[in-house]
Design a protein around this motif. Structure first.
Motif, PDB file in Angstrom:
ATOM      1  N   ALA A 102     -56.137  46.246  44.860  1.00 61.70           N
ATOM      2  CA  ALA A 102     -55.121  45.256  43.888  1.00 61.70           C
ATOM      3  C   ALA A 102     -53.880  46.066  43.651  1.00 61.70           C
ATOM      4  CB  ALA A 102     -55.570  45.052  42.386  1.00 61.70           C
ATOM      5  N   THR A 103     -52.824  44.766  43.906  1.00 63.07           N
ATOM      6  CA  THR A 103     -51.253  45.405  43.644  1.00 63.07           C
ATOM      7  C   THR A 103     -50.677  44.497  42.616  1.00 63.07           C
ATOM      8  OG1 THR A 103     -51.365  45.898  45.890  1.00 63.07           O
ATOM      9  CG2 THR A 103     -49.189  45.777  45.057  1.00 63.07           C
ATOM     10  N   VAL A 104     -50.017  45.277  41.898  1.00 61.83           N
ATOM     11  CA  VAL A 104     -48.980  44.311  40.717  1.00 61.83           C
ATOM     12  C   VAL A 104     -47.661  44.251  41.336  1.00 61.83           C
ATOM     13  CG1 VAL A 104     -47.967  44.675  38.446  1.00 61.83           C
ATOM     14  CG2 VAL A 104     -50.254  45.617  39.064  1.00 61.83           C
ATOM     15  N   ASP A 105     -47.073  42.800  41.241  1.00 59.36           N
ATOM     16  CA  ASP A 105     -45.896  42.369  41.747  1.00 59.36           C
ATOM     17  C   ASP A 105     -45.285  41.546  40.523  1.00 59.36           C
ATOM     18  OD1 ASP A 105     -46.135  42.684  44.785  1.00 59.36           O
ATOM     19  OD2 ASP A 105     -47.843  41.539  44.668  1.00 59.36           O
ATOM     20  N   ARG A 106     -43.973  41.906  40.174  1.00 58.89           N
ATOM     21  CA  ARG A 106     -43.378  41.233  39.020  1.00 58.89           C
ATOM     22  C   ARG A 106     -42.649  39.973  39.868  1.00 58.89           C
ATOM     23  NH1 ARG A 106     -38.092  41.059  37.450  1.00 58.89           N
ATOM     24  NH2 ARG A 106     -37.483  42.354  38.995  1.00 58.89           N
ATOM     25  N   CYS A 107     -42.657  39.025  38.753  1.00 59.07           N
ATOM     26  CA  CYS A 107     -41.928  37.832  39.152  1.00 59.07           C
ATOM     27  C   CYS A 107     -42.168  36.918  37.848  1.00 59.07           C
ATOM     28  CB  CYS A 107     -42.684  36.976  40.153  1.00 59.07           C
ATOM     29  SG  CYS A 107     -41.690  35.353  40.623  1.00 59.07           S
ATOM     30  N   ASP A 108     -41.125  36.376  37.446  1.00 58.63           N
ATOM     31  CA  ASP A 108     -40.818  35.334  36.398  1.00 58.63           C
ATOM     32  C   ASP A 108     -40.972  33.942  37.066  1.00 58.63           C
ATOM     33  OD1 ASP A 108     -40.350  33.598  34.325  1.00 58.63           O
ATOM     34  OD2 ASP A 108     -38.725  34.641  33.435  1.00 58.63           O
ATOM     35  N   VAL A 109     -41.890  33.123  37.175  1.00 58.49           N
ATOM     36  CA  VAL A 109     -41.954  32.003  38.036  1.00 58.49           C
ATOM     37  C   VAL A 109     -40.993  30.848  37.406  1.00 58.49           C
ATOM     38  CG1 VAL A 109     -43.667  30.231  38.893  1.00 58.49           C
ATOM     39  CG2 VAL A 109     -44.474  32.519  38.564  1.00 58.49           C
ATOM     40  N   ALA A 110     -40.659  30.986  36.167  1.00 57.12           N
ATOM     41  CA  ALA A 110     -39.705  30.057  35.611  1.00 57.12           C
ATOM     42  C   ALA A 110     -38.417  30.198  36.308  1.00 57.12           C
ATOM     43  CB  ALA A 110     -39.666  29.962  34.016  1.00 57.12           C
ATOM     44  N   ASP A 111     -37.994  31.507  36.574  1.00 55.64           N
ATOM     45  CA  ASP A 111     -36.617  31.682  36.987  1.00 55.64           C
ATOM     46  C   ASP A 111     -36.477  31.715  38.538  1.00 55.64           C
ATOM     47  OD1 ASP A 111     -34.185  33.070  37.900  1.00 55.64           O
ATOM     48  OD2 ASP A 111     -34.392  34.812  36.372  1.00 55.64           O
ATOM     49  N   LEU A 112     -35.883  30.519  38.978  1.00 57.40           N
ATOM     50  CA  LEU A 112     -35.822  30.386  40.506  1.00 57.40           C
ATOM     51  C   LEU A 112     -35.083  31.572  41.307  1.00 57.40           C
ATOM     52  CD1 LEU A 112     -35.263  26.733  40.504  1.00 57.40           C
ATOM     53  CD2 LEU A 112     -37.416  27.877  40.396  1.00 57.40           C
ATOM     54  N   GLU A 113     -34.363  32.153  40.895  1.00 55.47           N
ATOM     55  CA  GLU A 113     -33.724  33.529  41.168  1.00 55.47           C
ATOM     56  C   GLU A 113     -34.475  34.546  41.497  1.00 55.47           C
ATOM     57  OE1 GLU A 113     -30.905  33.487  43.108  1.00 55.47           O
ATOM     58  OE2 GLU A 113     -30.956  31.364  42.604  1.00 55.47           O
ATOM     59  N   ASP A 114     -35.532  34.810  40.468  1.00 60.98           N
ATOM     60  CA  ASP A 114     -36.401  35.656  40.614  1.00 60.98           C
ATOM     61  C   ASP A 114     -37.493  35.528  41.509  1.00 60.98           C
ATOM     62  OD1 ASP A 114     -37.234  38.390  39.423  1.00 60.98           O
ATOM     63  OD2 ASP A 114     -38.794  37.350  38.396  1.00 60.98           O
ATOM     64  N   VAL A 115     -37.750  33.964  41.474  1.00 61.56           N
ATOM     65  CA  VAL A 115     -39.077  33.629  42.637  1.00 61.56           C
ATOM     66  C   VAL A 115     -38.347  34.072  43.952  1.00 61.56           C
ATOM     67  CG1 VAL A 115     -39.795  31.623  43.640  1.00 61.56           C
ATOM     68  CG2 VAL A 115     -39.775  31.939  41.331  1.00 61.56           C
ATOM     69  N   ARG A 116     -36.999  33.803  44.365  1.00 65.36           N
ATOM     70  CA  ARG A 116     -36.519  34.107  45.454  1.00 65.36           C
ATOM     71  C   ARG A 116     -36.690  35.452  45.734  1.00 65.36           C
ATOM     72  NH1 ARG A 116     -33.247  29.676  43.683  1.00 65.36           N
ATOM     73  NH2 ARG A 116     -33.352  27.887  45.283  1.00 65.36           N
ATOM     74  N   ARG A 117     -36.291  36.567  44.785  1.00 68.26           N
ATOM     75  CA  ARG A 117     -36.234  37.882  44.967  1.00 68.26           C
ATOM     76  C   ARG A 117     -37.505  38.101  45.054  1.00 68.26           C
ATOM     77  NH1 ARG A 117     -39.497  40.981  42.522  1.00 68.26           N
ATOM     78  NH2 ARG A 117     -39.285  39.838  40.671  1.00 68.26           N
ATOM     79  N   PHE A 118     -38.832  37.790  44.379  1.00 68.70           N
ATOM     80  CA  PHE A 118     -40.251  38.355  44.597  1.00 68.70           C
ATOM     81  C   PHE A 118     -40.573  37.860  45.963  1.00 68.70           C
ATOM     82  CE2 PHE A 118     -44.157  36.030  44.750  1.00 68.70           C
ATOM     83  CZ  PHE A 118     -45.009  37.053  44.840  1.00 68.70           C
ATOM     84  N   ALA A 119     -40.304  36.552  46.495  1.00 72.01           N
ATOM     85  CA  ALA A 119     -40.617  36.108  47.885  1.00 72.01           C
ATOM     86  C   ALA A 119     -40.038  37.268  49.181  1.00 72.01           C
ATOM     87  CB  ALA A 119     -40.275  34.746  48.083  1.00 72.01           C
ATOM     88  N   ALA A 120     -38.903  37.498  48.730  1.00 69.79           N
ATOM     89  CA  ALA A 120     -38.422  38.396  49.988  1.00 69.79           C
ATOM     90  C   ALA A 120     -39.052  39.862  49.815  1.00 69.79           C
ATOM     91  CB  ALA A 120     -36.759  38.674  49.452  1.00 69.79           C
ATOM     92  N   ASP A 121     -39.305  40.357  48.497  1.00 66.47           N
ATOM     93  CA  ASP A 121     -40.011  41.420  48.381  1.00 66.47           C
ATOM     94  C   ASP A 121     -41.489  41.444  48.919  1.00 66.47           C
ATOM     95  OD1 ASP A 121     -37.828  42.420  47.048  1.00 66.47           O
ATOM     96  OD2 ASP A 121     -38.690  42.607  45.065  1.00 66.47           O
ATOM     97  N   LEU A 122     -42.125  40.455  48.431  1.00 68.06           N
ATOM     98  CA  LEU A 122     -43.512  40.265  49.251  1.00 68.06           C
ATOM     99  C   LEU A 122     -43.411  40.074  50.885  1.00 68.06           C
ATOM    100  CD1 LEU A 122     -46.411  40.015  48.526  1.00 68.06           C
ATOM    101  CD2 LEU A 122     -46.061  37.470  48.259  1.00 68.06           C
TER     102      LEU A 122
END
Length: 331
Positions: A102-122
């Motif tokens: 298992a791996t932990v990834d941070r993302c606030d799904v309500a924040d579309l900019e954070d979703v974009r950051r998370f998707a790039a990181d993943l």
């Protein structure tokens, strides 16, 4: 004792669903598992070597889903807002499931900019590898009208805009090929959506007196009504779009957001594992389930219990999809 004929078993299953209370509570799976129509469990190790991401994975249905996927061999990515809590859950998962990864990834799904950051990181973390399963489980039920960082009504941001944008940004990682099985994208919806029609005329809930439970149900209705659009949009890359509703499950979200409901129905509520069962089954079962459908207790269900009240016109679905595209900046 002779097994029930299949038409009789299907009739019992459907009657449980139409009656709501027995079908949505712990009685539903208790009865259905004994019927000859109950599908077989996914085979042991069905997800070995595969990667699955689960949003809102620190408690309730999300945690149960992550554990179920890990038991089937998946490398589970816990997509959470609070990484400290996520790490505690990861350690618990490693203790409870022998051999879990298992791996932990941070993302606030309500924040579309954070979703974009998370998707790039993943995307970078997968390093050209594949994401096989994406479960959109993160949820919100605010007592008062609340807006996301981009100014969208919170339940729509968490349940519709964030999941659609996240999936779109990860399409290349989810895409199947001739020698791989289809990816599975699962939206965890709610039986509450049966009580609300699609409100394409007011997706941001700016009219009338705001109710958190109504907003929640409207956003879940939007998830289900957009399934045909998403299924068609992603089919070319062999990405299946599915929705599951867990019935009435005893989770921290229900205790916090619906205390009165919890007091009345507590003894009948499903546990989290029962609520997550169909999500885990959809992620792992073979052959690939049909895309674009709503599932409950391992069977595709009608999205309408009260068709006259909730039936959706194609024009309204198109209008809602146009709003989603504009809000997320999709082509």
């Amino acid at each position: 004792m002779r097994p029930l004929p299949l038409p009789v078993a299907r009739g019992i299953d459907t009657a449980l669903d139409k009656a709501v209370v027995p079908g949505f509570t712990r009685l539903g799976p208790a009865v259905r598992r004994r019927l000859p129509t109950w599908p077989e469990d996914a085979r042991p190790g069905a997800l070995a070597g595969r990667t699955a991401a689960v949003t809102g994975a620190t408690s309730g249905l999300g945690l149960a889903t992550a554990e179920g996927l890990a038991r089937l061999g998946a490398h589970v990515r816990l997509v959470v807002r609070d990484t400290d809590k996520g790490e505690r859950v990861r350690q618990q998962l490693l203790r409870d499931v022998p051999g879990a990864v298992a791996t932990v990834d941070r993302c606030d799904v309500a924040d579309l900019e954070d979703v974009r950051r998370f998707a790039a990181d993943l995307d970078a973390a997968l390093d050209g590898g594949r994401l096989d399963v994406l479960v959109h489980n993160a949820g919100a039920l605010p007592a008062e009208r609340t807006e996301s960082p981009q100014g969208h009504e919170l339940t729509m941001a968490v349940h519709v805009l964030g999941p659609v944008l996240m999936t779109e940004l990860l399409r290349d990682r989810l895409a199947g090929s001739a020698d791989s099985r289809d990816a599975r994208v699962v939206l965890v919806t709610s039986g509450g959506m049966y009580a609300q029609p699609l409100r394409a005329d007011d997706p941001e809930y700016t009219r009338g007196s705001y109710s958190g439970t109504t907003a929640y149900a409207r956003s879940k209705r939007a998830q289900v009504e957009l399934l045909p659009v998403l299924a068609s949009r992603w089919a070319g890359q062999r990405i299946g779009a599915h929705a599951t509703h867990p019935g009435w499950a005893d989770t921290p979200g229900v205790v916090d957001s619906l205390p009165g409901f919890h007091r009345v129905t507590g003894p009948l509520l499903r546990d989290a594992a029962q609520g997550a069962d169909t999500t885990v089954w959809l992620a792992a079962t073979e052959p690939t389930p049909p895309s674009g459908r709503l599932w409950h207790d391992r069977r595709a269900r009608s999205p309408h219990l009260l068709p006259r009240r909730t039936r959706t016109r194609p024009a309204d679905r198109d209008r809602m999809w146009s709003w989603v595209r504009e809000a997320t900046g999709l082509d």
